[in-house]
Design an enzyme around this catalytic site. Structure first.
Site, mmCIF file in Angstrom:
data_model
loop_
_atom_site.group_PDB
_atom_site.id
_atom_site.type_symbol
_atom_site.label_atom_id
_atom_site.label_comp_id
_atom_site.label_asym_id
_atom_site.label_seq_id
_atom_site.Cartn_x
_atom_site.Cartn_y
_atom_site.Cartn_z
ATOM 1 C CB SER A 1 -0.877 -0.021 1.246
ATOM 2 O OG SER A 1 -1.388 1.262 1.506
ATOM 3 C CB SER A 2 0.340 4.666 -1.304
ATOM 4 O OG SER A 2 -0.918 4.870 -0.707
HETATM 5 N N1 NDP Z 1 -8.556 -0.906 -0.288
HETATM 6 C C1 NDP Z 1 -7.557 -0.065 -0.549
HETATM 7 O O1 NDP Z 1 -7.760 1.165 -0.707
HETATM 8 C C2 NDP Z 1 -6.175 -0.583 -0.688
HETATM 9 C C3 NDP Z 1 -5.850 -1.924 -0.529
HETATM 10 N N2 NDP Z 1 -4.545 -2.327 -0.669
HETATM 11 C C4 NDP Z 1 -4.154 -3.724 -0.462
HETATM 12 O O2 NDP Z 1 -4.887 -4.607 -1.276
HETATM 13 C C5 NDP Z 1 -5.079 -5.853 -0.589
HETATM 14 C C6 NDP Z 1 -6.550 -6.201 -0.581
HETATM 15 O O3 NDP Z 1 -7.265 -5.167 0.064
HETATM 16 P P1 NDP Z 1 -8.849 -5.052 -0.059
HETATM 17 O O4 NDP Z 1 -9.337 -5.915 -1.156
HETATM 18 O O5 NDP Z 1 -9.171 -3.611 -0.047
HETATM 19 O O6 NDP Z 1 -9.315 -5.647 1.330
HETATM 20 P P2 NDP Z 1 -10.719 -6.324 1.696
HETATM 21 O O7 NDP Z 1 -10.916 -6.101 3.156
HETATM 22 O O8 NDP Z 1 -11.782 -5.882 0.756
HETATM 23 O O9 NDP Z 1 -10.454 -7.866 1.419
HETATM 24 C C7 NDP Z 1 -9.533 -8.564 2.169
HETATM 25 C C8 NDP Z 1 -9.731 -10.031 1.945
HETATM 26 O O10 NDP Z 1 -8.806 -10.762 2.759
HETATM 27 C C9 NDP Z 1 -9.497 -11.813 3.390
HETATM 28 N N3 NDP Z 1 -8.875 -12.136 4.658
HETATM 29 C C10 NDP Z 1 -8.634 -11.300 5.696
HETATM 30 N N4 NDP Z 1 -8.071 -11.985 6.698
HETATM 31 C C11 NDP Z 1 -7.971 -13.284 6.295
HETATM 32 C C12 NDP Z 1 -7.481 -14.464 6.886
HETATM 33 N N5 NDP Z 1 -6.985 -14.469 8.130
HETATM 34 N N6 NDP Z 1 -7.522 -15.609 6.164
HETATM 35 C C13 NDP Z 1 -8.042 -15.611 4.926
HETATM 36 N N7 NDP Z 1 -8.512 -14.537 4.307
HETATM 37 C C14 NDP Z 1 -8.485 -13.375 4.988
HETATM 38 C C15 NDP Z 1 -10.890 -11.271 3.595
HETATM 39 O O11 NDP Z 1 -11.802 -12.290 3.809
HETATM 40 P P3 NDP Z 1 -13.019 -12.011 4.834
HETATM 41 O O12 NDP Z 1 -13.745 -10.821 4.311
HETATM 42 O O13 NDP Z 1 -13.759 -13.279 4.787
HETATM 43 O O14 NDP Z 1 -12.383 -11.721 6.170
HETATM 44 C C16 NDP Z 1 -11.115 -10.525 2.293
HETATM 45 O O15 NDP Z 1 -11.560 -11.395 1.286
HETATM 46 C C17 NDP Z 1 -4.498 -5.676 0.801
HETATM 47 O O16 NDP Z 1 -3.207 -6.220 0.843
HETATM 48 C C18 NDP Z 1 -4.417 -4.176 0.961
HETATM 49 O O17 NDP Z 1 -3.379 -3.808 1.811
HETATM 50 C C19 NDP Z 1 -3.555 -1.444 -0.975
HETATM 51 C C20 NDP Z 1 -3.822 -0.123 -1.150
HETATM 52 C C21 NDP Z 1 -5.153 0.423 -1.013
HETATM 53 C C1 F7E Z 2 -5.206 3.166 1.554
HETATM 54 C C2 F7E Z 2 -4.756 3.756 2.855
HETATM 55 O O1 F7E Z 2 -5.868 4.139 3.653
HETATM 56 C C3 F7E Z 2 -5.600 4.651 4.959
HETATM 57 O O2 F7E Z 2 -5.084 5.929 4.867
HETATM 58 P P1 F7E Z 2 -5.882 7.171 4.381
HETATM 59 O O3 F7E Z 2 -5.553 7.474 2.975
HETATM 60 O O4 F7E Z 2 -5.667 8.267 5.346
HETATM 61 O O5 F7E Z 2 -7.365 6.601 4.400
HETATM 62 P P2 F7E Z 2 -8.873 7.013 4.542
HETATM 63 O O6 F7E Z 2 -9.500 6.656 3.262
HETATM 64 O O7 F7E Z 2 -9.461 6.380 5.756
HETATM 65 O O8 F7E Z 2 -8.912 8.604 4.807
HETATM 66 C C4 F7E Z 2 -8.515 9.531 3.845
HETATM 67 C C5 F7E Z 2 -8.868 10.931 4.290
HETATM 68 O O9 F7E Z 2 -10.282 11.071 4.226
HETATM 69 C C6 F7E Z 2 -10.747 11.684 5.419
HETATM 70 N N1 F7E Z 2 -12.155 11.320 5.640
HETATM 71 C C7 F7E Z 2 -13.193 12.180 5.589
HETATM 72 N N2 F7E Z 2 -14.323 11.552 5.896
HETATM 73 C C8 F7E Z 2 -14.011 10.260 6.122
HETATM 74 C C9 F7E Z 2 -14.774 9.128 6.470
HETATM 75 O O10 F7E Z 2 -15.984 9.185 6.647
HETATM 76 N N3 F7E Z 2 -14.113 7.955 6.575
HETATM 77 C C10 F7E Z 2 -12.756 7.842 6.383
HETATM 78 N N4 F7E Z 2 -12.172 6.637 6.486
HETATM 79 N N5 F7E Z 2 -12.015 8.937 6.085
HETATM 80 C C11 F7E Z 2 -12.615 10.110 5.944
HETATM 81 C C12 F7E Z 2 -9.784 11.201 6.467
HETATM 82 O O11 F7E Z 2 -9.830 12.001 7.620
HETATM 83 C C13 F7E Z 2 -8.462 11.284 5.701
HETATM 84 O O12 F7E Z 2 -7.991 12.614 5.737
HETATM 85 C C14 F7E Z 2 -4.548 3.874 5.698
HETATM 86 O O13 F7E Z 2 -4.926 3.870 7.050
HETATM 87 C C15 F7E Z 2 -4.249 2.607 5.056
HETATM 88 O O14 F7E Z 2 -5.336 1.723 5.134
HETATM 89 C C16 F7E Z 2 -3.925 2.798 3.618
HETATM 90 O O15 F7E Z 2 -3.012 2.218 3.101
#
Ligand code: NDP
Ligand code: F7E
Length: 403
Positions: free
Chosen positions: A201-202
């Protein structure tokens, strides 16, 4: 002699260097050598561009007190800059029946990768829910890999959440992520997986990293405190991939996506990321006729958003086209303030009331725009605009999640 896997994939000219040492036990430790090779790799990429790769293998304890290292340098150009959609000549793309384990296939990222692989004709996807296989349990993961022997692994299973979740559950974010990635990366190596792609992740970058953030900003300064536990786990994942490549020649690569959104996102009111949180809140306010919606922080932080279908496209592209030591940034190159994002989500959802800023909530890192020029130089770029992506996501939300 214990040969580690020699990694050699493209028919390009190589430069071979040999080093032998017959003095003492310390010389048998490959670590100083591999540190040197890491340095050489980074220098080569600086000099020749990010598509240059250092491929190496180590042979040691041959015979008892001699260590021999061979290293090969390949400088690739056209083969790496070809998009899979254009050529599909790579072995990953040519074997549509390869067994691919997509860990976390029901999440935002995993489900998009499954859609992408299926659209390309891959027929042998290996999928397990969290309930079927808890990836934090080492022996279960070992048995699974021993039984299934996947050819490729995409590690999209992780403990994930927004700023509030990261800040509130630091133990879960560091422990669960370290456990999952350690088990999956190690088992992949031990059970002969051809290649693994680890998703970071970033947030791995320092809070005040230069903008746009290049890959080499890693470990150059203190992290953002709201997510440092998660970031430390992700940095460990990158380093584990590098260590297994260096010591074992294991083809482990890491992709660092920016903030993602799209179908199958987590729309939890507190624990989600900003975009799904606001979509849900604006939708609820519209349906209930509310006059105001609360948004966290000051609205000034800048974020770069990428639609998850673009990310899935990049992941598959990297599986087919990249085998370097260094992680690869995956971003859209476009940033918006949280205030601009909130206005855009409001417009797409059709909420007509006011925004109220809750400044007691943390802003997090002030700016997080990644430099994705390395990926661009390989031949990939994002296609989906934020506005189009939001419209698509809201449509999905209405069909699948709405209260
Ligand atoms: N979402 C974002 O903005 C970003 C995501 N990423 C990275 O991308 C990847 C995926 O993220 P994202 O799809 O958003 O996450 P989600 O929470 O949407 O999905 C995560 C998945 O991992 C599974 N999982 C969690 N714990 C376990 C476990 N112990 N055993 C088996 N499966 C497990 C979950 O299953 P279940 O739901 O059943 O627990 C789910 O299917 C991560 O590595 C994250 O760091 C990177 C940058 C930004
Ligand atoms: C992908 C990245 O995501 C996380 O970092 P982040 O970018 O700070 O993520 P965020 O989406 O939760 O927030 C972005 C901004 O948005 C504002 N904000 C406003 N209103 C809401 C609100 O309602 N919810 C949330 N969550 N944020 C809010 C909030 O205060 C912040 O300024 C990491 O912890 C980590 O998980 C990671 O890798």
């Amino acid at each position: 002699m214990t040969p580690n896997t020699l990694y050699c994939r493209w028919p390009f000219p190589y430069l071979f260097l040999c080093h032998s040492n017959s003095t003492n036990e310390a010389s048998l430790n490959p670590y100083p050598l591999t540190k040197f090779l890491t340095w050489v790799q980074i220098t080569i990429q600086t000099l020749f561009g990010s598509s240059s790769h250092l491929l190496f293998s180590t042979y040691y304890q041959f015979p008892k007190h001699i260590s021999i290292c061979s290293l090969s340098l390949g400088i690739f150009g056209s083969s790496l800059s070809q998009s899979p959609a254009m050529g599909e000549t790579d072995s990953f793309f040519s074997n549509k029946s390869a067994k691919i384990f997509v860990a976390g296939h029901r999440g935002l990222v995993g489900s998009a990768i499954v859609r992408k692989l299926q659209s390309l004709g891959f027929t042998n996807l290996l999928l397990r829910t969290h309930a079927d296989l808890d990836l934090t349990r080492q022996s279960d993961v070992e048995s699974f890999f021993a039984d299934e022997k996947p050819h490729y692994v995409v590690l999209a299973a992780a403990k994930v959440g927004g700023i509030h979740a990261n800040n509130t559950y630091p133990a879960d974010f560091i422990a669960i992520n370290l456990q999952i990635q350690t088990n999956v990366i190690d088992s992949s190596y031990r059970h002969g997986v051809n290649k693994i792609l680890f998703l970071g992740s970033s947030c791995i970058y320092p809070k005040f990293a230069p903008q746009p953030i290049p890959e080499n900003a890693l470990l150059s300064g203190p992290l953002e405190p709201t997510n440092e536990w998660y970031a430390v786990a992700k940095i460990a994942g990158i380093k584990m991939c590098q260590a297994y490549r260096i010591q074992h020649g294991f083809d482990a690569i890491s992709a660092m996506p920016t903030n993602l959104y799209g179908p199958n996102d987590n729309f939890h009111p507190e624990n989600s990321h900003v975009l799904p949180a606001l979509m849900r809140r604006f939708h609820k306010a519209k349906v209930e006729g509310a006059k105001e919606v609360v948004v966290w922080g000051t609205g000034s932080p800048l974020r770069e958003f990428l639609h998850v279908d673009d990310l899935a496209d990049a992941v598959v592209f990297l599986l087919g086209n990249y085998s370097g030591l260094e992680h690869v940034n995956v971003g859209s190159g476009k940033e918006v303030t949280i205030k601009e994002l909130a206005e855009l989500v409001k417009e797409v959802v059709g909420f007509e009331g006011e925004l109220v800023w809750d400044t007691s909530k943390p802003d997090g890192t002030p700016r997080k725009l990644m430099d994705s020029s390395k990926l661009a130089s390989l031949g990939w770029k994002a296609k989906i605009s934020l506005k189009d992506g939001l419209i698509d996501t809201y449509k999905w939300y209405l069909e699948n999640v709405k209260q």
